[in-house]
Design a protein around this motif. Structure first.
Motif, mmCIF file in Angstrom:
data_model
loop_
_atom_site.group_PDB
_atom_site.id
_atom_site.type_symbol
_atom_site.label_atom_id
_atom_site.label_comp_id
_atom_site.label_asym_id
_atom_site.label_seq_id
_atom_site.Cartn_x
_atom_site.Cartn_y
_atom_site.Cartn_z
ATOM 1 N N LEU A 158 25.911 -35.097 -36.651
ATOM 2 C CA LEU A 158 25.175 -34.795 -37.878
ATOM 3 C C LEU A 158 25.932 -33.819 -38.767
ATOM 4 C CD1 LEU A 158 21.329 -34.576 -37.212
ATOM 5 C CD2 LEU A 158 22.644 -36.320 -38.382
ATOM 6 N N LEU A 159 26.594 -32.831 -38.176
ATOM 7 C CA LEU A 159 27.385 -31.901 -38.987
ATOM 8 C C LEU A 159 28.525 -32.645 -39.691
ATOM 9 C CD1 LEU A 159 27.593 -28.758 -36.670
ATOM 10 C CD2 LEU A 159 26.225 -29.047 -38.739
ATOM 11 N N LEU A 160 29.165 -33.573 -38.973
ATOM 12 C CA LEU A 160 30.230 -34.366 -39.589
ATOM 13 C C LEU A 160 29.679 -35.239 -40.710
ATOM 14 C CD1 LEU A 160 33.153 -35.319 -39.676
ATOM 15 C CD2 LEU A 160 32.608 -36.962 -37.858
ATOM 16 N N SER A 161 28.483 -35.795 -40.497
ATOM 17 C CA SER A 161 27.880 -36.628 -41.544
ATOM 18 C C SER A 161 27.555 -35.810 -42.790
ATOM 19 C CB SER A 161 26.620 -37.307 -41.014
ATOM 20 O OG SER A 161 25.558 -36.378 -40.848
ATOM 21 N N GLY A 162 27.199 -34.532 -42.596
ATOM 22 C CA GLY A 162 26.985 -33.665 -43.758
ATOM 23 C C GLY A 162 28.259 -33.466 -44.548
ATOM 24 N N CYS A 163 29.400 -33.410 -43.844
ATOM 25 C CA CYS A 163 30.694 -33.287 -44.518
ATOM 26 C C CYS A 163 31.039 -34.565 -45.279
ATOM 27 C CB CYS A 163 31.797 -32.966 -43.512
ATOM 28 S SG CYS A 163 31.619 -31.377 -42.682
ATOM 29 N N THR A 164 30.788 -35.734 -44.657
ATOM 30 C CA THR A 164 31.163 -36.993 -45.309
ATOM 31 C C THR A 164 30.296 -37.281 -46.529
ATOM 32 O OG1 THR A 164 29.756 -38.208 -43.738
ATOM 33 C CG2 THR A 164 32.101 -38.005 -43.205
ATOM 34 N N VAL A 165 28.997 -36.930 -46.476
ATOM 35 C CA VAL A 165 28.164 -37.173 -47.652
ATOM 36 C C VAL A 165 28.538 -36.216 -48.779
ATOM 37 C CG1 VAL A 165 26.216 -35.610 -47.132
ATOM 38 C CG2 VAL A 165 25.810 -37.756 -48.328
ATOM 39 N N LEU A 190 27.630 -42.850 -39.157
ATOM 40 C CA LEU A 190 27.305 -41.699 -38.317
ATOM 41 C C LEU A 190 25.798 -41.582 -38.089
ATOM 42 C CD1 LEU A 190 29.819 -39.118 -39.824
ATOM 43 C CD2 LEU A 190 29.879 -40.039 -37.497
ATOM 44 N N GLY A 191 25.008 -41.882 -39.124
ATOM 45 C CA GLY A 191 23.556 -41.868 -38.963
ATOM 46 C C GLY A 191 23.087 -42.895 -37.944
ATOM 47 N N LEU A 192 23.669 -44.099 -37.992
ATOM 48 C CA LEU A 192 23.323 -45.135 -37.019
ATOM 49 C C LEU A 192 23.746 -44.722 -35.609
ATOM 50 C CD1 LEU A 192 24.373 -48.310 -39.040
ATOM 51 C CD2 LEU A 192 22.038 -47.549 -38.546
ATOM 52 N N PHE A 193 24.902 -44.078 -35.496
ATOM 53 C CA PHE A 193 25.393 -43.642 -34.187
ATOM 54 C C PHE A 193 24.481 -42.569 -33.610
ATOM 55 C CE2 PHE A 193 29.093 -41.689 -31.642
ATOM 56 C CZ PHE A 193 28.833 -42.525 -30.565
#
Length: 289
Positions: A158-165, A190-193
């Motif tokens: 989730l932290l990585l997904s915050g970076c990608t968005v 990442l959300g699906l994962f």
């Protein structure tokens, strides 16, 4: 998260945009059937839940859910069409949309406060747990997850997904359409994962939801509703990805994506509190798989 503050220049009409069709720049919506249909459908869905829970009657729940989903689809379709109509979404209207989304997220914060309140009530006062032989938390006989196993991996996701968005948002502002699409694609994946790993975690849970007492109830309620919000946020971002590929967003006009990014950051922050409070601080005897 973009700032809600605005300057006088932001409020004034943009000379590069067409003038509003009315004599004012404010938001007066056209007549629409969807608020009424959505309300009736939500009532039918609530009645359907009651009928299903008490009498095992399914059809009312299906009708209500179908009505809610249909209303959501066509209502948001109309909002997207409105956003593309020249002169409708003036700077003042866009400010109102931002405040509306901010207030919605604030209501979601209070929604999760109730779950944390329930958890901490029993965690800090375990003597209030009905039927407990000893006043300890987690209750005697409950094995908990290793916080630095799957929960920690999901935290990193989730932290990585915050970076990608955030990357996608800044790419959009800079006019980098390819970077925006790449960042959004990674965020959706990442959300699906995350959702997949949470399903694995639930399947391996050392305690059951039904009949397990207060700890499983508060655990599944808090983490389950967060998982639901992750699914909603993933769908929200997937729609934004489709619109980005279609070319709906520009560096100046992209509130739909901005709202999705705000919502996703909110989901990230809630998970950090869940991870720290429930998985780390509330850990007891670790279950070994």
């Amino acid at each position: 998260m973009a700032s809600l503050d605005t300057t006088t220049a932001d409020i004034s009409l943009d000379p590069n945009e067409p003038p509003p069709p009315n004599k004012h720049p404010y938001h007066l919506v056209d007549p629409s059937p969807w608020p009424m249909i959505a309300s009736l459908s939500a009532g039918a869905m609530l009645l359907g839940i009651i009928l299903f829970a008490h009498y095992n009657i399914h059809w009312m729940l299906g009708v209500g859910l179908l009505g809610v989903l249909t209303s959501m689809f066509f209502w948001w379709r109309d909002v997207l069409r409105e956003s593309k109509t020249p002169g409708i979404h003036t700077p003042i209207v866009r400010i109102g949309l931002r405040y509306g989304m901010a207030l919605f997220i604030a209501s979601e914060v209070m929604f999760f406060v109730a779950f944390f309140w329930a958890y901490f009530h029993f965690a800090l006062y375990p003597e209030h747990v009905a039927g407990a032989e000893t006043a300890i938390w987690p209750p005697k006989g409950i094995l908990t997850f290793d916080p630095f196993g799957l929960p920690f991996l999901n935290t990193m996701i989730l932290l990585l997904s915050g970076c990608t968005v955030t990357w996608a948002h800044h790419a959009l502002i800079e006019g980098d359409r390819k970077g925006m699409i790449q960042g959004l694609t990674l965020t959706v994946c990442l959300g699906l994962f995350f959702t997949f790993l949470q399903a694995v975690e639930y399947a391996e849970a050392p305690f059951a939801f039904a009949g397990g007492g207060i700890y499983p109830s508060t655990f599944f309620l808090a983490t389950g509703f967060h998982g639901f919000h992750v699914i909603v946020g993933t769908i929200f971002l997937a729609v934004c990805l489709f619109r980005a590929i279609r070319g709906d967003f520009t560096p100046r006009r992209h509130f739909g994506f901005e709202a999705a990014a705000w919502y996703w950051h909110f989901v990230d922050v809630v998970w950090l509190f869940l991870f720290i409070c429930i998985y780390v601080w509330g850990a007891g005897e670790i279950a070994h798989h």
